[in-house]
Motif scaffolding. Structure first.
Motif, PDB file in Angstrom:
ATOM      1  N   ALA A   1       0.909  -1.122  -0.145  1.00  0.00           N
ATOM      2  CA  ALA A   1       0.162  -0.054   0.087  1.00  0.00           C
ATOM      3  C   ALA A   1       0.812   1.365  -0.102  1.00  0.00           C
ATOM      4  O   ALA A   1       0.253   2.376  -0.397  1.00  0.00           O
ATOM      5  CB  ALA A   1      -1.004   0.115   1.014  1.00  0.00           C
ATOM      6  N   LYS A   2       2.021   1.140   0.607  1.00  0.00           N
ATOM      7  CA  LYS A   2       3.038   1.816   0.467  1.00  0.00           C
ATOM      8  C   LYS A   2       3.827   2.375  -0.983  1.00  0.00           C
ATOM      9  O   LYS A   2       4.549   3.197  -1.158  1.00  0.00           O
ATOM     10  CB  LYS A   2       4.045   2.186   1.396  1.00  0.00           C
ATOM     11  N   GLY A   3       3.457   1.351  -1.821  1.00  0.00           N
ATOM     12  CA  GLY A   3       4.088   1.493  -3.213  1.00  0.00           C
ATOM     13  C   GLY A   3       5.366   0.457  -3.160  1.00  0.00           C
ATOM     14  O   GLY A   3       5.943   0.382  -4.172  1.00  0.00           O
ATOM     15  N   ARG A   4       5.721  -0.168  -2.196  1.00  0.00           N
ATOM     16  CA  ARG A   4       6.774  -0.859  -2.255  1.00  0.00           C
ATOM     17  C   ARG A   4       6.672  -2.152  -2.984  1.00  0.00           C
ATOM     18  O   ARG A   4       5.363  -2.603  -3.218  1.00  0.00           O
ATOM     19  CB  ARG A   4       7.152  -1.195  -0.828  1.00  0.00           C
ATOM     20  N   GLN A   5       7.743  -2.578  -3.800  1.00  0.00           N
ATOM     21  CA  GLN A   5       7.657  -4.011  -4.727  1.00  0.00           C
ATOM     22  C   GLN A   5       8.321  -4.948  -4.007  1.00  0.00           C
ATOM     23  O   GLN A   5       8.031  -6.124  -4.353  1.00  0.00           O
ATOM     24  CB  GLN A   5       8.121  -3.477  -5.985  1.00  0.00           C
TER      25      GLN A   5
ATOM     26  N   VAL B   1      12.107 -10.537  -1.110  1.00  0.00           N
ATOM     27  CA  VAL B   1      11.247 -11.225  -1.893  1.00  0.00           C
ATOM     28  C   VAL B   1      10.202 -10.228  -2.486  1.00  0.00           C
ATOM     29  O   VAL B   1       9.711  -9.291  -1.840  1.00  0.00           O
ATOM     30  CB  VAL B   1      10.558 -12.279  -1.080  1.00  0.00           C
ATOM     31  N   ARG B   2      10.071 -10.503  -3.897  1.00  0.00           N
ATOM     32  CA  ARG B   2       9.042  -9.599  -4.512  1.00  0.00           C
ATOM     33  C   ARG B   2       7.524  -9.741  -3.831  1.00  0.00           C
ATOM     34  O   ARG B   2       7.352 -10.968  -3.794  1.00  0.00           O
ATOM     35  CB  ARG B   2       8.933  -9.670  -6.147  1.00  0.00           C
ATOM     36  N   LEU B   3       6.927  -8.701  -3.500  1.00  0.00           N
ATOM     37  CA  LEU B   3       5.553  -8.706  -2.818  1.00  0.00           C
ATOM     38  C   LEU B   3       4.676  -9.524  -3.923  1.00  0.00           C
ATOM     39  O   LEU B   3       3.789 -10.173  -3.355  1.00  0.00           O
ATOM     40  CB  LEU B   3       5.245  -7.451  -2.537  1.00  0.00           C
ATOM     41  N   SER B   4       4.807  -9.527  -5.156  1.00  0.00           N
ATOM     42  CA  SER B   4       3.747 -10.299  -6.053  1.00  0.00           C
ATOM     43  C   SER B   4       4.019 -11.839  -5.924  1.00  0.00           C
ATOM     44  O   SER B   4       3.128 -12.498  -6.366  1.00  0.00           O
ATOM     45  CB  SER B   4       4.073  -9.701  -7.534  1.00  0.00           C
ATOM     46  N   LYS B   5       5.198 -12.220  -5.334  1.00  0.00           N
ATOM     47  CA  LYS B   5       5.332 -13.644  -5.120  1.00  0.00           C
ATOM     48  C   LYS B   5       4.336 -13.989  -4.024  1.00  0.00           C
ATOM     49  O   LYS B   5       4.301 -15.100  -3.722  1.00  0.00           O
ATOM     50  CB  LYS B   5       6.893 -14.269  -4.940  1.00  0.00           C
ATOM     51  N   LEU B   6       4.079 -13.117  -3.094  1.00  0.00           N
ATOM     52  CA  LEU B   6       3.406 -13.433  -1.807  1.00  0.00           C
ATOM     53  C   LEU B   6       1.986 -13.056  -1.771  1.00  0.00           C
ATOM     54  O   LEU B   6       1.012 -13.827  -1.112  1.00  0.00           O
ATOM     55  CB  LEU B   6       3.960 -12.729  -0.582  1.00  0.00           C
ATOM     56  N   LEU B   7       1.552 -12.318  -2.525  1.00  0.00           N
ATOM     57  CA  LEU B   7       0.016 -11.583  -2.571  1.00  0.00           C
ATOM     58  C   LEU B   7      -0.757 -11.887  -3.946  1.00  0.00           C
ATOM     59  O   LEU B   7       0.028 -11.297  -4.945  1.00  0.00           O
ATOM     60  CB  LEU B   7       0.208 -10.329  -2.007  1.00  0.00           C
ATOM     61  N   PHE B   8      -1.697 -12.602  -3.971  1.00  0.00           N
ATOM     62  CA  PHE B   8      -2.288 -12.616  -5.273  1.00  0.00           C
ATOM     63  C   PHE B   8      -2.744 -11.289  -5.775  1.00  0.00           C
ATOM     64  O   PHE B   8      -2.523 -11.098  -7.021  1.00  0.00           O
ATOM     65  CB  PHE B   8      -3.735 -13.449  -4.931  1.00  0.00           C
ATOM     66  N   GLU B   9      -3.161 -10.442  -4.929  1.00  0.00           N
ATOM     67  CA  GLU B   9      -3.580  -9.096  -5.620  1.00  0.00           C
ATOM     68  C   GLU B   9      -2.437  -8.424  -6.216  1.00  0.00           C
ATOM     69  O   GLU B   9      -2.524  -7.695  -7.418  1.00  0.00           O
ATOM     70  CB  GLU B   9      -4.068  -8.142  -4.531  1.00  0.00           C
ATOM     71  N   ILE B  10      -1.310  -8.375  -5.981  1.00  0.00           N
ATOM     72  CA  ILE B  10      -0.097  -7.865  -6.372  1.00  0.00           C
ATOM     73  C   ILE B  10       0.414  -8.649  -7.680  1.00  0.00           C
ATOM     74  O   ILE B  10       1.043  -8.075  -8.404  1.00  0.00           O
ATOM     75  CB  ILE B  10       1.059  -7.738  -5.419  1.00  0.00           C
ATOM     76  N   SER B  11       0.042  -9.891  -7.907  1.00  0.00           N
ATOM     77  CA  SER B  11       0.378 -10.520  -8.972  1.00  0.00           C
ATOM     78  C   SER B  11      -0.192 -10.347 -10.056  1.00  0.00           C
ATOM     79  O   SER B  11      -0.047 -10.080 -11.199  1.00  0.00           O
ATOM     80  CB  SER B  11       0.458 -11.977  -8.623  1.00  0.00           C
ATOM     81  N   VAL B  12      -1.438  -9.672  -9.800  1.00  0.00           N
ATOM     82  CA  VAL B  12      -2.431  -9.040 -10.853  1.00  0.00           C
ATOM     83  C   VAL B  12      -1.607  -7.844 -11.311  1.00  0.00           C
ATOM     84  O   VAL B  12      -1.591  -7.417 -12.542  1.00  0.00           O
ATOM     85  CB  VAL B  12      -3.866  -8.839 -10.261  1.00  0.00           C
ATOM     86  N   LEU B  13      -1.162  -6.979 -10.494  1.00  0.00           N
ATOM     87  CA  LEU B  13      -0.509  -5.639 -10.390  1.00  0.00           C
ATOM     88  C   LEU B  13       0.849  -5.950 -11.815  1.00  0.00           C
ATOM     89  O   LEU B  13       0.973  -5.406 -12.764  1.00  0.00           O
ATOM     90  CB  LEU B  13       0.078  -5.063  -9.625  1.00  0.00           C
ATOM     91  N   ASP B  14       1.358  -7.034 -11.389  1.00  0.00           N
ATOM     92  CA  ASP B  14       2.760  -7.419 -12.234  1.00  0.00           C
ATOM     93  C   ASP B  14       2.408  -7.546 -13.643  1.00  0.00           C
ATOM     94  O   ASP B  14       2.911  -6.994 -14.487  1.00  0.00           O
ATOM     95  CB  ASP B  14       3.479  -8.300 -11.644  1.00  0.00           C
ATOM     96  N   SER B  15       1.099  -8.336 -13.988  1.00  0.00           N
ATOM     97  CA  SER B  15       0.828  -8.621 -15.195  1.00  0.00           C
ATOM     98  C   SER B  15       0.122  -7.542 -15.859  1.00  0.00           C
ATOM     99  O   SER B  15       0.102  -7.637 -17.290  1.00  0.00           O
ATOM    100  CB  SER B  15      -0.071  -9.709 -15.198  1.00  0.00           C
ATOM    101  N   THR B  16      -0.348  -6.360 -15.578  1.00  0.00           N
ATOM    102  CA  THR B  16      -0.921  -5.382 -16.224  1.00  0.00           C
ATOM    103  C   THR B  16      -0.079  -3.987 -16.042  1.00  0.00           C
ATOM    104  O   THR B  16      -0.734  -3.065 -16.557  1.00  0.00           O
ATOM    105  CB  THR B  16      -2.332  -5.404 -15.545  1.00  0.00           C
ATOM    106  N   GLU B  17       1.170  -3.874 -15.434  1.00  0.00           N
ATOM    107  CA  GLU B  17       1.531  -2.565 -15.210  1.00  0.00           C
ATOM    108  C   GLU B  17       2.296  -2.244 -16.509  1.00  0.00           C
ATOM    109  O   GLU B  17       2.632  -2.959 -17.427  1.00  0.00           O
ATOM    110  CB  GLU B  17       2.822  -2.833 -14.172  1.00  0.00           C
TER     111      GLU B  17
END
Length: 158
Positions: free
Chosen positions: A22-26, A36-52
Motif C-alpha cells: 500500500a506504500k508502493g513498495r515492490q 522477496v517480491r511482494l507479487s510472489k506473496l500476495l495474489f492481488e499484487i501478482s495481478v499488478l505485475d501482469s498489467t503494469e
C-alpha cells in the motif's frame, strides 16, 4: 495470517505485506535479510505485475471528472486516447485492497458493453504514491446516455 520466507524461521504477517504494498513498495525484507517480491506473496499484487505499464508513457491532457475515489483524466498512451483514473494511496491497506480488487475484476472482463481496461501505472514522488488505471475512453459519458434516450436507442440500434 503468517507467510513463511525462504528459511524455516522466516515469518512475516500478511498485514505487513499488504501495508508495504500500500506504500508502493515492490519488495519486502524478511527477518533473515532475504528480499522477496511482494507479487510472489500476495495474489492481488501478482495481478499488478501482469498489467503494469510505465508511467512515463502516459501523457495527461485534461481532467474530465472527479469522484470519491480519485480524478479521471483524458490522456494519450501508446498513440491512443484513454481515460486514466488516478488515485492517491495513503498507505491505507483497505484502500490498496479495494484498488487491487477493482483492477483484478476489470482485467478479467472483456465484453463490448464493458469499458476496456488496458493496465495500470504507479507514480511515486517522495512520500506520495498514486495508482493510475488506464481504461477505454468513451465518446459520451454515462449521464448523457441515461438522460438522452435517443442516444441510447441509437447506440443499441433501436
Amino acid at each position: 495470517m503468517m507467510i513463511r520466507g525462504p528459511t524455516q524461521s522466516d515469518w512475516i504477517t500478511m498485514e505487513r505485506c499488504e501495508g508495504e504494498a500500500a506504500k508502493g513498495r515492490q519488495m519486502i525484507r524478511f527477518p533473515s535479510g532475504a528480499e522477496v517480491r511482494l507479487s510472489k506473496l500476495l495474489f492481488e499484487i501478482s495481478v499488478l505485475d501482469s498489467t503494469e505499464v510505465p508511467f512515463e508513457g502516459i501523457r495527461f491532457e485534461k481532467e474530465i471528472g472527479k469522484g470519491g475515489c480519485g480524478t479521471v483524466y483524458r490522456a494519450l498512451w501508446e498513440g491512443k486516447e484513454v481515460a486514466v483514473k488516478s488515485m492517491q494511496l495513503t498507505g491505507n491497506v483497505e484502500q490498496f485492497r479495494d484498488f487491487c480488487h477493482e483492477l483484478s475484476i476489470l482485467c478479467e472482463m472483456r465484453h463490448p458493453s464493458i469499458v476496456a481496461m488496458y493496465g495500470f501505472a504507479r507514480e511515486a514522488s517522495g512520500d506520495q504514491f498514486k495508482m493510475h488505471l488506464l481504461m477505454e475512453l468513451l465518446d459520451e459519458d454515462l449521464y448523457h446516455y441515461l438522460h438522452d434516450p435517443y442516444s441510447l436507442n441509437k447506440e443499441l440500434g433501436i
